[in-house]
Design an enzyme around this catalytic site. Structure first.
Site, PDB file in Angstrom:
ATOM      1  N   SER A 160      35.665  39.191  57.514  1.00 37.23           N
ATOM      2  CA  SER A 160      36.506  40.378  57.443  1.00 37.23           C
ATOM      3  C   SER A 160      35.641  41.601  57.170  1.00 37.23           C
ATOM      4  CB  SER A 160      37.548  40.227  56.336  1.00 37.23           C
ATOM      5  OG  SER A 160      38.428  39.165  56.618  1.00 37.23           O
TER       6      SER A 160
ATOM      7  N   HIS B  26      36.207  31.368  63.363  1.00 37.40           N
ATOM      8  CA  HIS B  26      36.626  32.599  62.700  1.00 37.40           C
ATOM      9  C   HIS B  26      36.116  33.746  63.559  1.00 37.40           C
ATOM     10  CE1 HIS B  26      36.648  35.320  58.897  1.00 37.40           C
ATOM     11  NE2 HIS B  26      37.814  35.340  59.506  1.00 37.40           N
TER      12      HIS B  26
ATOM     13  N   LYS C 253      45.303  32.316  55.874  1.00 39.47           N
ATOM     14  CA  LYS C 253      44.034  31.615  55.724  1.00 39.47           C
ATOM     15  C   LYS C 253      44.226  30.165  55.298  1.00 39.47           C
ATOM     16  CE  LYS C 253      41.262  34.766  57.162  1.00 39.47           C
ATOM     17  NZ  LYS C 253      40.741  34.632  58.548  1.00 39.47           N
TER      18      LYS C 253
ATOM     19  N   ARG D 136      45.778  47.059  54.681  1.00 43.30           N
ATOM     20  CA  ARG D 136      45.890  46.390  55.980  1.00 43.30           C
ATOM     21  C   ARG D 136      47.247  46.635  56.619  1.00 43.30           C
ATOM     22  NH1 ARG D 136      42.260  42.116  57.319  1.00 43.30           N
ATOM     23  NH2 ARG D 136      40.680  41.775  55.713  1.00 43.30           N
TER      24      ARG D 136
ATOM     25  N   ASP E 146      41.266  37.197  65.212  1.00 39.33           N
ATOM     26  CA  ASP E 146      40.715  36.587  63.999  1.00 39.33           C
ATOM     27  C   ASP E 146      40.456  35.084  64.057  1.00 39.33           C
ATOM     28  OD1 ASP E 146      39.817  37.019  61.306  1.00 39.33           O
ATOM     29  OD2 ASP E 146      41.650  36.068  60.591  1.00 39.33           O
TER      30      ASP E 146
ATOM     31  N   ARG F  57      42.012  38.100  48.904  1.00 42.01           N
ATOM     32  CA  ARG F  57      42.041  36.660  48.676  1.00 42.01           C
ATOM     33  C   ARG F  57      41.364  36.312  47.349  1.00 42.01           C
ATOM     34  NH1 ARG F  57      38.705  34.501  51.342  1.00 42.01           N
ATOM     35  NH2 ARG F  57      37.819  36.209  52.582  1.00 42.01           N
TER      36      ARG F  57
ATOM     37  N   LYS G 106      35.645  42.545  63.822  1.00 43.13           N
ATOM     38  CA  LYS G 106      36.274  41.644  64.802  1.00 43.13           C
ATOM     39  C   LYS G 106      37.475  42.289  65.476  1.00 43.13           C
ATOM     40  CE  LYS G 106      37.293  38.041  62.348  1.00 43.13           C
ATOM     41  NZ  LYS G 106      37.027  38.669  61.053  1.00 43.13           N
ATOM     42  N   THR G 107      38.374  42.839  64.673  1.00 40.91           N
ATOM     43  CA  THR G 107      39.596  43.430  65.223  1.00 40.91           C
ATOM     44  C   THR G 107      39.275  44.665  66.056  1.00 40.91           C
ATOM     45  OG1 THR G 107      40.908  42.610  63.362  1.00 40.91           O
ATOM     46  CG2 THR G 107      41.837  44.424  64.638  1.00 40.91           C
TER      47      THR G 107
END
Length: 532
Positions: A239, A219, A200, A324, A258, A60, A243-244
Site C-alpha cells: 500500500s 498483491h 485483507k 481512503r 490490489d 491495519r 498500485k492503484t
C-alpha cells in the site's frame, strides 16, 4: 427478525449464531447507505458518497492477526510470520463474541472472491455496522440476486468492532483481534472498525488456498491494453507504492487495483472494487479516482470535510495519512467488465525507496525478479499500519508479507514457473524518493514514472541504451524520451555524492542481510543474482 434475500438453509441460526436483534441479509447499496445514516454511522456526502471515520484504528493492526494452530495447517503455515492461536483459545473467543452479539442488529453479505469461476471462493461477511456491509459489497464480488437462493458460504467472517478481546482469556496480544481458523472456515474480527481488515482477511485466505490449486496469488494491480488481453501487466507493491494510481491508466483497461490470481488460463481479479488512498489526491493527475469520492455509495474513510459544503479536504491528514475511498470497479470508466486478463507480458515490482537510492526504473532478469520478489524492499507509508508515522524502509517478502500464510518460497517458486512459461519482461520501479532520503529529497515525479512505464509497456524501453548498476547489478536506461536524464542516475540527483554512496552501500548491506534467510531454499541462478 430477518430481512432480505438469503438461502433459507443457510441463515445465521444454522451456523450457531442465535438470539440476535434484526438480521439484514444482502441489502443493496441504497438500503445500506440509508441504514448507516439512520444508525448515525456517518454522513451523506456530495453525490451520495458516505463519509465515515474508523475510530482508534485508522489502519491495519498486523500484530493482532492470528492463525489458529490446527493439525490441518500445522506444517504449511509460515509461523515466523503468522502469530499462532491455540484452538481452545479460539473456541473461547468465538463463544464470547457470540454471547456479546446477542440482541444486537447485524448485516449479512453473501459475496465471493475471484472473477475466475474455477477459483471462486464464496464468503459470508457478518458485520455489526451497516457501512462495513456496504464496503464489503464494493470490495468483494456480488452474486446475481437469484444465486442468493442457493448460496452456501465456504468461509464466514464475523466483524464485531464493539467486542473487546481479553488476551489472557483468548490467547491474543491485545483487545484487538483478527483470528483465522482454516479448520472451522471462520474469521473473527474484534475491536477495530478499520474496514481494510475485512478485505485483507479474504486475501489471506486466498493466499493460503490458491497455491494448492497451482494459482499464484498476487498483491498487485493489473491492466491490459485496450482490446488485447494478451498485453496484460501486473504491478506488485505494498500500500502506498502506487498500485492503484499507476494501473488506472486511461489508455489501458483496468482489471483491478490490489489483489489478483495468475492461473493456467491467465490473470483474474479477486475483488469487485478499489480501495484507494486519497491523501493529496490530484484531480488533474488522477481524475477518475478523484471523481469516485462524489459518487453514490462510495465509502470515504477518515477524511476531513466542511460540515456546511461537504467539500472534502484532500490535504488535511489530521485524522490519518491513510484516508481512503472504496468504490465498485465500474466507477472507473475503463474498468474491465470481466475482471479477467491474459498471462502477464510485463511484471512491474513497485518499491517506495525512502532512502532515495534506487533508480526510477530498472530491467530485471528472471533471476533478479525472483530476488526482488522475495526481498520485497519498500517503505511502509504513514497510517497504513498502526504506529507507522513516517515512511519506514522495510523488507516485506512477496510485496505483502502481512497477508502471506505460507512460506515465501512457495509463492516464489510459483511465480518463477509462471515467468518461465510466459516469458514476461520484469521491471523494478521506484516511486519513492529522489535527490536524497525522506526528509531531504522529494518524491519521484509521477509524470516521469508514467512515462517510463508507458515505454516499458509499449516495448520502446527495450530499444534504448542501458547501463549496469555497479551496486545492484540490474540494467538502468541511460536516456528515455520525455524523462529528465538526471533522474535515471540517482547519484546525480544528490547534492552530496559521498552521502549517496554511503546510503547506497547501507542499502546493499540491508538487502544482503535480509536475503540470507532464503538462500537454503532457492535455485543457484537466484543466489547468483543476489545483491552484495
Amino acid at each position: 427478525m430477518s430481512i432480505g434475500r438469503v438461502n433459507p438453509a443457510n441463515r445465521l441460526e444454522d451456523q450457531g449464531i442465535t438470539n440476535l436483534g434484526n438480521v439484514y441479509y444482502n441489502l443493496i447499496e441504497p438500503a445500506l447507505v440509508q441504514a448507516a445514516l439512520n444508525r448515525g454511522e456517518g454522513t451523506l456526502g456530495k453525490g451520495g458518497a458516505f463519509y465515515c471515520t474508523t475510530g482508534t484504528h485508522t489502519g491495519r493492526s498486523p500484530k493482532d492477526k492470528h492463525v489458529v494452530r490446527t493439525p490441518d495447517v500445522e506444517n504449511t503455515i509460515w509461523w515466523e510470520n503468522n502469530a499462532p492461536m491455540a484452538p481452545a483459545a479460539f473456541d473461547q473467543l468465538h463463544a464470547d463474541m457470540l454471547a456479546h452479539m446477542k440482541g444486537r442488529d447485524f448485516f449479512v453479505s453473501d459475496l465471493y472472491a475471484g472473477a475466475d469461476p474455477e477459483h471462486r471462493l464464496d464468503v459470508r461477511v457478518v458485520t455489526e455496522m451497516a457501512w462495513h456491509a456496504l464496503f464489503s459489497r464494493h470490495m468483494l464480488r456480488r452474486p446475481a440476486r437469484d444465486e442468493l437462493d442457493a448460496f452456501a458460504p465456504e468461509f464466514t467472517i464475523i466483524n464485531c468492532p464493539s467486542f473487546k478481546a481479553d488476551p489472557a482469556r483468548h490467547g491474543c496480544r491485545s483487545e484487538t483481534v483478527i483470528a483465522l481458523n482454516f479448520a472451522k472456515k471462520l474469521i473473527l474480527i474484534g475491536n477495530t472498525a478499520y474496514a481494510g481488515e475485512i478485505k485483507k482477511s479474504v486475501f489471506t485466505l486466498l493466499n493460503y488456498i490458491l497455491p494448492g490449486e497451482g494459482v499464484m496469488a498476487m498483491h498487485c494491480s493489473a491492466n491490459h491494453a485496450i482490446g488485447n488481453t494478451d498485453d496484460t501487466a501486473v504491478f506488485f507493491g505494498l500500500s502506498g507504492t502506487g498500485k492503484t494510481t499507476l494501473s488506472a491508466d486511461p489508455s489501458r483497461t483496468l482489471i483491478g487495483d490490489d489483489e489478483h490470481g495468475w492461473s493456467d488460463r491467465g490473470t483474474f481479479n479477486f475483488e469487485g472494487g478499489c480501495y484507494a488512498k486519497t491523501i493529496n489526491l490530484d484531480p488533474k493527475a488522477e481524475p477518475e479516482i478523484y471523481a469516485t469520492c462524489s459518487e453514490f455509495g462510495t465509502v470515504v474513510e477518515n477524511m476531513v470535510f466542511d460540515p456546511d459544503t461537504l467539500d472534502l479536504d484532500f490535504a488535511d491528514n489530521s485524522l490519518t495519512d491513510n484516508m481512503r475511498c472504496a468504490y465498485p470497479l465500474d466507477y472507473i470508466s475503463n474498468a474491465s467488465a470481466s475482471s479477467l486478463g491474459g498471462h502477464p507480458k510485463n511484471i512491474i515490482m513497485l518499491t517506495c525507496d525512502a532512502y532515495g537510492v534506487l533508480p526510477p526504473i530498472a530491467r530485471l532478469t528472471p533471476a533478479q525478479a525472483m530476488y526482488h520478489f522475495l526481498s520485497g524492499f519498500t517503505s511502509k507509508t504513514p497510517g497504513t499500519e498502526v504506529g507507522v508515522l513516517e515512511p519506514l524502509p522495510t523488507f516485506s517478502t512477496c510485496f505483502g508479507a502481512p497477508f502471506m500464510p505460507r512460506r515465501p518460497e512457495v509463492y516464489g517458486k510459483l511465480l518463477q514457473a509462471k515467468i518461465a512459461a510466459s516469458g514476461a519482461s520484469c521491471w523494478l520501479v521506484n516511486t519513492g524518493w529522489t535527490g536524497g532520503a525522506y526528509g531531504v529529497g522529494k518524491r519521484m515525479p509521477i509524470k516521469a514514472t508514467r512515462a517510463l512505464l508507458t515505454a516499458a509497456l509499449d516495448g520502446s524501453l527495450g530499444n534504448v541504451a542501458f547501463r549496469k548498476d555497479p551496486k545492484f547489478g540490474f540494467d538502468v536506461p541511460v536516456a528515455v524520451q520525455g524523462v529528465d536524464t538526471t533522474l535515471l542516475n540517482p547519484r546525480d540527483t544528490w547534492a552530496d555524492k559521498a552521502a549517496y554512496d554511503a546510503q547506497a552501500q547501507k542499502l546493499v548491506e540491508m538487502f544482503s542481510g535480509n536475503f540470507a534467510q532464503y538462500t537454503p531454499y532457492i535455485d543457484e541462478d537466484v543466489k547468483a543474482a543476489a545483491i552484495g
